[in-house]
Scaffold this motif. Structure first.
Motif, mmCIF file in Angstrom:
data_model
loop_
_atom_site.group_PDB
_atom_site.id
_atom_site.type_symbol
_atom_site.label_atom_id
_atom_site.label_comp_id
_atom_site.label_asym_id
_atom_site.label_seq_id
_atom_site.Cartn_x
_atom_site.Cartn_y
_atom_site.Cartn_z
ATOM 1 N N UNK A 181 49.468 34.510 41.470
ATOM 2 C CA UNK A 181 48.145 33.890 41.333
ATOM 3 C C UNK A 181 47.243 34.281 42.481
ATOM 4 N N UNK A 182 47.875 34.406 43.577
ATOM 5 C CA UNK A 182 47.121 34.800 44.764
ATOM 6 C C UNK A 182 46.531 36.190 44.596
ATOM 7 N N UNK A 183 47.438 37.116 44.070
ATOM 8 C CA UNK A 183 46.972 38.495 43.840
ATOM 9 C C UNK A 183 45.836 38.512 42.820
ATOM 10 N N UNK A 184 46.098 37.750 41.701
ATOM 11 C CA UNK A 184 45.071 37.718 40.644
ATOM 12 C C UNK A 184 43.757 37.185 41.180
ATOM 13 N N UNK A 185 43.863 36.178 41.935
ATOM 14 C CA UNK A 185 42.645 35.593 42.504
ATOM 15 C C UNK A 185 41.906 36.629 43.346
ATOM 16 N N UNK A 186 42.714 37.447 44.063
ATOM 17 C CA UNK A 186 42.066 38.480 44.892
ATOM 18 C C UNK A 186 41.342 39.501 44.020
ATOM 19 N N UNK A 187 42.091 39.925 42.900
ATOM 20 C CA UNK A 187 41.466 40.906 41.976
ATOM 21 C C UNK A 187 40.188 40.352 41.377
ATOM 22 N N UNK A 188 40.313 39.085 40.911
ATOM 23 C CA UNK A 188 39.128 38.470 40.296
ATOM 24 C C UNK A 188 37.966 38.428 41.267
ATOM 25 N N UNK A 189 38.336 38.190 42.429
ATOM 26 C CA UNK A 189 37.296 38.096 43.442
ATOM 27 C C UNK A 189 36.584 39.434 43.618
ATOM 28 N N UNK A 190 37.452 40.523 43.655
ATOM 29 C CA UNK A 190 36.813 41.834 43.860
ATOM 30 C C UNK A 190 35.978 42.206 42.634
ATOM 31 N N UNK A 191 36.532 41.875 41.389
ATOM 32 C CA UNK A 191 35.739 42.179 40.188
ATOM 33 C C UNK A 191 34.434 41.398 40.164
ATOM 34 N N UNK A 192 34.569 40.168 40.531
ATOM 35 C CA UNK A 192 33.385 39.318 40.558
ATOM 36 C C UNK A 192 32.323 39.898 41.478
ATOM 37 N N UNK A 193 32.806 40.441 42.553
ATOM 38 C CA UNK A 193 31.815 40.986 43.496
ATOM 39 C C UNK A 193 31.152 42.230 42.919
ATOM 40 N N UNK A 194 32.005 43.017 42.124
ATOM 41 C CA UNK A 194 31.396 44.214 41.479
ATOM 42 C C UNK A 194 30.350 43.782 40.459
ATOM 43 N N UNK A 195 30.746 42.763 39.602
ATOM 44 C CA UNK A 195 29.809 42.281 38.561
ATOM 45 C C UNK A 195 28.526 41.779 39.205
ATOM 46 N N UNK A 196 28.741 41.188 40.247
ATOM 47 C CA UNK A 196 27.567 40.641 40.942
ATOM 48 C C UNK A 196 26.636 41.768 41.382
ATOM 49 N N UNK A 197 27.328 42.849 41.877
ATOM 50 C CA UNK A 197 26.521 43.995 42.321
ATOM 51 C C UNK A 197 25.768 44.590 41.130
ATOM 52 N N UNK A 198 26.533 44.696 39.985
ATOM 53 C CA UNK A 198 25.888 45.252 38.776
ATOM 54 C C UNK A 198 24.738 44.378 38.332
ATOM 55 N N UNK A 199 25.010 43.061 38.291
ATOM 56 C CA UNK A 199 23.972 42.123 37.849
ATOM 57 C C UNK A 199 22.734 42.242 38.723
ATOM 58 N N UNK A 200 22.985 42.495 39.964
ATOM 59 C CA UNK A 200 21.841 42.639 40.867
ATOM 60 C C UNK A 200 21.047 43.900 40.557
ATOM 61 N N UNK A 201 21.870 44.977 40.059
ATOM 62 C CA UNK A 201 21.219 46.266 39.785
ATOM 63 C C UNK A 201 20.563 46.312 38.392
ATOM 64 N N UNK A 202 21.007 45.353 37.498
ATOM 65 C CA UNK A 202 20.596 45.371 36.080
ATOM 66 C C UNK A 202 19.083 45.426 35.867
ATOM 67 N N UNK A 203 18.311 44.575 36.465
ATOM 68 C CA UNK A 203 16.863 44.614 36.211
ATOM 69 C C UNK A 203 16.279 45.988 36.495
ATOM 70 N N UNK A 204 16.840 46.645 37.491
ATOM 71 C CA UNK A 204 16.332 47.967 37.845
ATOM 72 C C UNK A 204 16.613 48.960 36.707
#
Ligand SMILES: Nc1ncnc2c1ncn2[C@@H]1O[C@H](COP(=O)(O)OP(=O)(O)OP(=O)(O)O)[C@@H](O)[C@H]1O
Length: 596
Positions: free
Chosen positions: A87-110
């Motif tokens: 669970x710890x590992x998964x949480x870490x992965x989710x966290x990194x994915x979440x950060x990527x999605x966040x980056x994408x979401x930030x780039x989306x309007x552009x």
């Protein structure tokens, strides 16, 4: 020992004995009581022991149960630990994915902004193109309109040209004369050298010596010590010419059939000269399989049938239908080869409209070549054949396959009208066409111009008669006796009746003896009037048949003289004076059966 001494002293002393006994008894009582108390105690101890053992075993069970619980607890602990790690590992992965999605979401309007920009450019480009196309479409619509007008002009012109071509075709046929004679020289066959060695086949001085020679496509010559004669026909086929070449010459006649003319194609020649080969083909006894491509050996009958169906396919659907009958003329009797009783008698009848028919003969509607050929094959199985000295399948009867075409063809009348005006002298009149009722000239013109409703249009019936004649033969040479001799005599009589009819036509006699034989009477519609007759002379090249070959070639030459030339212009009306077969006049509907 001490007590025993006392006891002995006491024994001596009787009074003390009792006392001693009492003491002993007391002592025993005490011992018994002691024993009883000890036994009770012992039993109590056993009970205690048993209880203790029970307690010990339940304590053991409890201890082992506790151990098991402890083990399960340990395993559970281990699992919980592992799962926690995952669970710890998964949480870490989710966290990194979440950060990527966040980056994408930030780039989306552009990105959306860029996409919209590109879409806007494309839309602008297409709308510019659309505007230029829509202005072109109007121009193209005008062009299409013009092309449609041109196309309809060309279609009309094509129809006119097609009609004109057919008119010219019929004119050509007419100018060639209504009777055409072709000669077909067959190759030398093994049976030509009767009892001869194959190696000497065709040698000078043998019976199989070649005496009939192909000169060119119009001439054939007979050269022996006694004869040197050239015979000329409209077409001569060399021994190497295939069935296809013969049919190429026959084909144009079929167009005339759909233009309202009766047609007759007959093979004439001595036994074994190739008549059946020419009309049916060498594979006549095999099962016919018309689903395949035309067999190269196929004769005139299957080829003409195929062509007829092809021509009909080009016509408007439902305007044409075909019926077939298969008969033989045997010993001057007409036998219906499609009937379950082929020996029944039949007579040729002249109908009220002047059309000849044999109403008792079966005429089957057909819509494929296969159906026609199956019926022909069925008829052939009943046809009379005998083995003669010439060959083993000698036909003893005249085979006549009749294809009757019924057509509703208004264009035909328009064509006739234009021919009549264009070719007034030649006049391809309406004779030879069998109409369902009497029509006036004006009515016929009206039909041609499409002024008569479809259900009131006339029906035209024309006949294609395909004839495989029995062999003309020299009785001595074919070696026949008895029944076969009688058959030969009938065959020769009917062939001479045919020669007489052609002779009478050649000499323009008023009386044409059609009724002298059932053969000529049955074929009257197809050999007289405006009908078109093609005689295919089949000739063997060998010395052995020189008499028959000369007779056959002479017959062809006389038939050729039946040159009626351009037909006289006739009244366009369907009612006219015709001369009946027996030379009497009668006023009736023309049916292509007049005599001259
Ligand atoms: N042009 C040809 N090419 C090849 N073979 C031919 C040709 N003409 C005829 N034959 C062959 O000669 C033999 C006799 O021909 P066919 O049966 O057609 O004669 P026929 O004239 O019909 O005889 P009959 O009148 O006795 O019936 C057959 O085996 C046939 O295949």
């Amino acid at each position: 020992m001490h007590h025993d001494k006392h006891f002995l002293k006491d024994l001596n002393n009787h009074t003390s004995l009792q006392c001693i006994a009492k003491k002993i008894l007391l002592r025993f009582q005490r011992k018994d009581e002691r024993i009883a108390s000890l036994e009770t105690e012992n039993a109590m101890l056993y009970l205690k022991l048993a209880n203790l053992r029970g307690e010990v075993s339940s304590a053991k069970e409890e201890a082992s149960a506790s151990n098991a619980v402890l083990e399960t607890g340990d395993r559970f602990k281990m699992n919980v630990k592992q799962r926690a790690g995952q669970l710890c590992l998964e949480a870490q992965n989710l966290k990194s994915e979440l950060s990527k999605i966040r980056a994408l979401a930030l780039d989306m309007p552009h990105q959306i902004g860029q996409f919209l920009q590109r879409a806007k450019t494309v839309v602008q480009h297409h709308s510019a193109e659309f505007q230029s196309h829509s202005s072109n479409i109007t121009a193209l619509a005008d062009q299409v309109c013009q092309l449609q007008n041109t196309l309809s002009d060309i279609t009309d012109q094509h129809a006119r040209e097609k009609r004109r071509r057919q008119e010219l075709h019929n004119l050509l046929m007419e100018l060639r004369g209504n009777i055409r004679v072709h000669g077909r020289l067959r190759p030398l066959m093994e049976f030509d050298g009767e009892n001869e060695d194959v190696s000497t086949l065709g040698r000078p001085g043998t019976k199989s010596e070649v005496v009939v020679h192909y000169v060119d496509d119009e001439n054939v010559c007979v050269r022996t010590s006694k004869h040197n004669k050239v015979f000329e026909y409209e077409r001569v086929y060399s021994p190497s010419e295939k069935q296809e070449s013969v049919f190429d010459e026959v084909q144009p006649m079929l167009t005339s059939l759909l233009d309202g003319y009766n047609i007759c194609i007959m093979a004439y020649g001595q036994t074994g000269s190739g008549k059946t080969h020419t009309m049916l083909g060498s594979h006549r006894n095999d099962d016919y399989n018309p689903s395949q491509d035309p067999h190269p050996d196929e004769g005139v009958i299957p080829r003409a049938t195929r062509e007829l169906f092809r021509l009909i396919e080009e016509k408007a659907p439902g305007t044409h239908s075909i019926e077939v009958s298969v008969v033989e003329v045997y010993n001057n009797d007409i036998r219906d080869l499609l009937s379950s009783d082929p020996n029944a008698k039949h007579d040729v009848i002249t109908g009220g409209d002047g059309q000849l028919s044999i109403p008792t003969v079966i005429s089957k509607p057909v819509d494929t070549v296969y159906a026609v050929m199956c019926l022909v094959q069925r008829g052939l199985r009943t046809r009379r054949e005998t083995a003669t000295l010439v060959h083993e399948h000698s036909s003893r009867s005249h085979l006549i396959v009749t294809l009757t075409v019924t057509s509703k063809a208004p264009s035909f009348f328009a064509k006739s009208a234009s021919v009549d005006s264009n070719l007034s002298e030649v006049g391809l009149g309406k004779k030879g066409r069998s109409l369902s009722q009497t029509w006036t000239n004006d009515q016929l013109q009206g039909i041609g111009q499409g002024q008569v409703p479809a259900n009131q249009q006339p029906v035209i019936r024309t006949k294609l008669q395909l004839v495989d004649l029995a062999g003309s033969e020299c009785v001595g040479m074919s070696g026949v006796k008895g029944v076969a001799l009688r058959e030969a005599s009938f065959i020769n009589k009917s062939l001479s009746a045919l020669a007489d009819v052609l002779g009478a036509l050649a000499e323009h006699r008023t009386h044409v003896p059609y009724r002298n034989s059932r053969l000529t009477h049955f074929l009257q519609d197809s050999i007289g009037g405006d009908a078109k007759l093609l005689v295919l002379l089949c000739v063997s090249p060998a010395q052995r048949y020189i008499t028959e070959s000369l007779q056959c070639l002479g017959f062809g030459q006389r038939a050729r003289q039946v040159q009626r030339g351009p037909t006289k212009r006739r009244l366009p009306s369907s009612v006219e004076k015709v001369t009946a077969a027996d030379g009497q006049s009668s006023s009736r509907m023309r049916s292509g059966s007049s005599s001259r």
